[in-house]
Write a protein that holds these residues in place. Structure first.
Motif, mmCIF file in Angstrom:
data_model
loop_
_atom_site.group_PDB
_atom_site.id
_atom_site.type_symbol
_atom_site.label_atom_id
_atom_site.label_comp_id
_atom_site.label_asym_id
_atom_site.label_seq_id
_atom_site.Cartn_x
_atom_site.Cartn_y
_atom_site.Cartn_z
ATOM 1 N N ASP A 198 -9.397 4.417 -10.415
ATOM 2 C CA ASP A 198 -10.011 3.897 -9.198
ATOM 3 C C ASP A 198 -10.554 2.490 -9.407
ATOM 4 O OD1 ASP A 198 -11.070 4.305 -6.426
ATOM 5 O OD2 ASP A 198 -12.979 4.017 -7.477
ATOM 6 N N TYR B 174 -7.323 -3.866 -6.718
ATOM 7 C CA TYR B 174 -6.015 -3.978 -7.359
ATOM 8 C C TYR B 174 -5.701 -5.417 -7.735
ATOM 9 C CZ TYR B 174 -0.935 -3.802 -7.920
ATOM 10 O OH TYR B 174 0.354 -3.931 -8.410
ATOM 11 N N ASP C 48 -9.995 10.074 -11.470
ATOM 12 C CA ASP C 48 -10.458 8.881 -10.746
ATOM 13 C C ASP C 48 -10.621 7.670 -11.658
ATOM 14 O OD1 ASP C 48 -10.607 10.422 -8.425
ATOM 15 O OD2 ASP C 48 -12.656 11.064 -8.880
ATOM 16 N N TYR D 96 2.323 6.282 -7.892
ATOM 17 C CA TYR D 96 0.968 5.797 -7.646
ATOM 18 C C TYR D 96 0.924 5.049 -6.327
ATOM 19 C CZ TYR D 96 2.344 1.029 -8.893
ATOM 20 O OH TYR D 96 2.940 -0.198 -8.916
ATOM 21 N N GLN D 97 -0.287 4.861 -5.854
ATOM 22 C CA GLN D 97 -0.488 4.177 -4.584
ATOM 23 C C GLN D 97 -1.741 3.320 -4.680
ATOM 24 O OE1 GLN D 97 -1.082 6.815 -1.246
ATOM 25 N NE2 GLN D 97 -0.194 5.347 0.198
ATOM 26 N N SER E 41 -4.491 5.018 -7.169
ATOM 27 C CA SER E 41 -4.571 6.473 -7.240
ATOM 28 C C SER E 41 -3.220 6.998 -7.717
ATOM 29 C CB SER E 41 -4.913 7.072 -5.875
ATOM 30 O OG SER E 41 -4.883 8.488 -5.926
ATOM 31 N N THR F 211 -4.955 2.005 -3.385
ATOM 32 C CA THR F 211 -5.920 2.488 -2.390
ATOM 33 C C THR F 211 -6.929 1.411 -1.995
ATOM 34 O OG1 THR F 211 -7.278 3.342 -4.209
ATOM 35 C CG2 THR F 211 -5.744 4.881 -3.166
ATOM 36 N N ASN F 212 -7.058 0.405 -2.842
ATOM 37 C CA ASN F 212 -7.976 -0.701 -2.547
ATOM 38 C C ASN F 212 -7.309 -1.992 -3.003
ATOM 39 O OD1 ASN F 212 -10.137 -2.703 -2.829
ATOM 40 N ND2 ASN F 212 -11.550 -0.982 -2.494
ATOM 41 N N SER F 213 -6.813 -2.752 -2.054
ATOM 42 C CA SER F 213 -6.064 -3.967 -2.391
ATOM 43 C C SER F 213 -6.938 -5.007 -3.089
ATOM 44 C CB SER F 213 -5.437 -4.564 -1.129
ATOM 45 O OG SER F 213 -6.427 -4.839 -0.150
ATOM 46 N N ILE G 145 -0.741 9.684 -7.757
ATOM 47 C CA ILE G 145 -0.467 10.842 -6.902
ATOM 48 C C ILE G 145 0.215 11.950 -7.690
ATOM 49 C CG2 ILE G 145 0.663 11.601 -4.789
ATOM 50 C CD1 ILE G 145 -1.580 9.497 -4.432
ATOM 51 N N MET H 161 0.826 -1.207 0.000
ATOM 52 C CA MET H 161 0.000 0.000 0.000
ATOM 53 C C MET H 161 0.862 1.258 0.000
ATOM 54 S SD MET H 161 -2.879 -1.564 0.056
ATOM 55 C CE MET H 161 -4.081 -0.289 0.344
#
Length: 293
Positions: free
Chosen positions: A153, A102, A150, A94-95, A158, A97-99, A160, A66
């Motif tokens: 998403d 993903y 988004d 990037y990060q 996300s 945000t929802n494993s 960054i 994460m």
């Protein structure tokens, strides 16, 4: 005896725990990771970082980072609105945000994200002329960030930060641009030289005109001064003549006739009205000579 039994029980419990820990009943999810627990291949739940228990042979844990991750998108070609080919490369952070999204919504979320970024960048630059694109890197970055927004998403990601590192025209276009730049510089230098020569001519002409005007003014002043002096002498002559007495002019007439009689050419014809004016001539000459001196 009772103490020995308690000690043996603790040893047994320790051995059981050791067996559990080493037999796949537990797993450790690292910091900044999430664990996705699957039971018989089906998602069961998401666990945070730390020690996690699982059922051996029936459950397994997928670990998803994460943390913020950098990614470099290798150089690729884009065609501008005026059909010029340029190459570009990008970097982004990037990060996840929802494993769950993903890992399960896409077989390769990272690749999908890269394709999305490339597609939007092609669309943005494809609506711009070459010169506009090369000079608008910052604006392209902002527009690309808004375009991505988004959209990632769905992949549980996300973006960054995103940055277009370079926009380079093809070698042929670069050569043409270099020629154009050289031509523009030569044109600018030629114009500057011509303007300098024109300014020099203007200044030289102005200096010559100023000299001519100054000379003309000096001549005019000299003529005026000479004329004023001449007028002054005439005025003085007239003033002196107006003050002379009749006896003075009669005396001058006698002197004039005496000189005429003494010369070889001693004939003069005058009417009887002006015979007495002959004395004015030597008188005027005397006054004139005095004024000159």
């Amino acid at each position: 005896m009772e103490f020995k039994m308690i000690l043996d029980l603790k040893i047994i419990i320790f051995i059981v725990l050791l067996v559990i820990l080493t037999s796949g009943c537990t797993t450790i999810v690292p910091q900044n990771y999430e664990g996705l627990i699957e039971t018989l291949g089906k998602y069961t739940k998401t666990v945070k970082a730390g020690l996690t228990f699982k059922i051996p042979f029936f459950q397994r844990v997928k670990k998803v980072s994460m943390a913020l991750q950098p990614l470099e998108i290798s150089r690729y070609s884009i065609i501008t609105k005026d059909n010029a080919e340029i190459s570009t490369s990008l970097t982004l952070n990037y990060q996840v945000t929802n494993s769950f999204k993903y890992f399960y919504n896409n077989t390769d979320s990272e690749t999908s994200m890269v394709q999305l970024v490339r597609g939007h960048l092609r669309d943005i630059i494809g609506r711009m002329d070459l010169n506009d694109a090369l000079g608008s890197t910052s604006a392209i970055n902002n527009e690309l960030s808004k375009a991505i927004g988004d959209l990632t998403d769905i992949y549980g990601i996300s973006v960054i930060r995103i940055n277009v590192d370079e926009l380079l025209p093809s070698k042929q276009i670069q050569a043409a641009m270099d020629k154009q730049l050289t031509a523009d510089r030569e044109k600018t230098a030629t114009i500057a030289k011509a303007e300098g020569e024109a300014e020099n001519i203007r200044l030289t002409t102005k200096a010559n005109n100023d000299a001519l005007i100054a000379t003309a003014k000096a001549k005019a002043e000299a003529i005026k001064t000479e004329a004023d002096a001449e007028a002054y002498r005439i005025n003085k002559l007239q003033e002196t003549l107006s003050k002379a007495s009749e006896g003075y002019f009669r005396n001058q007439s006698i002197v004039a006739f005496t000189k005429l009689s003494a010369g070889n050419n001693n004939m003069i014809v005058m009417d009887k009205e002006n015979i007495d004016k002959i004395g004015d001539i030597p008188a005027i000459k005397k006054i004139w000579d005095q004024d000159k001196n």
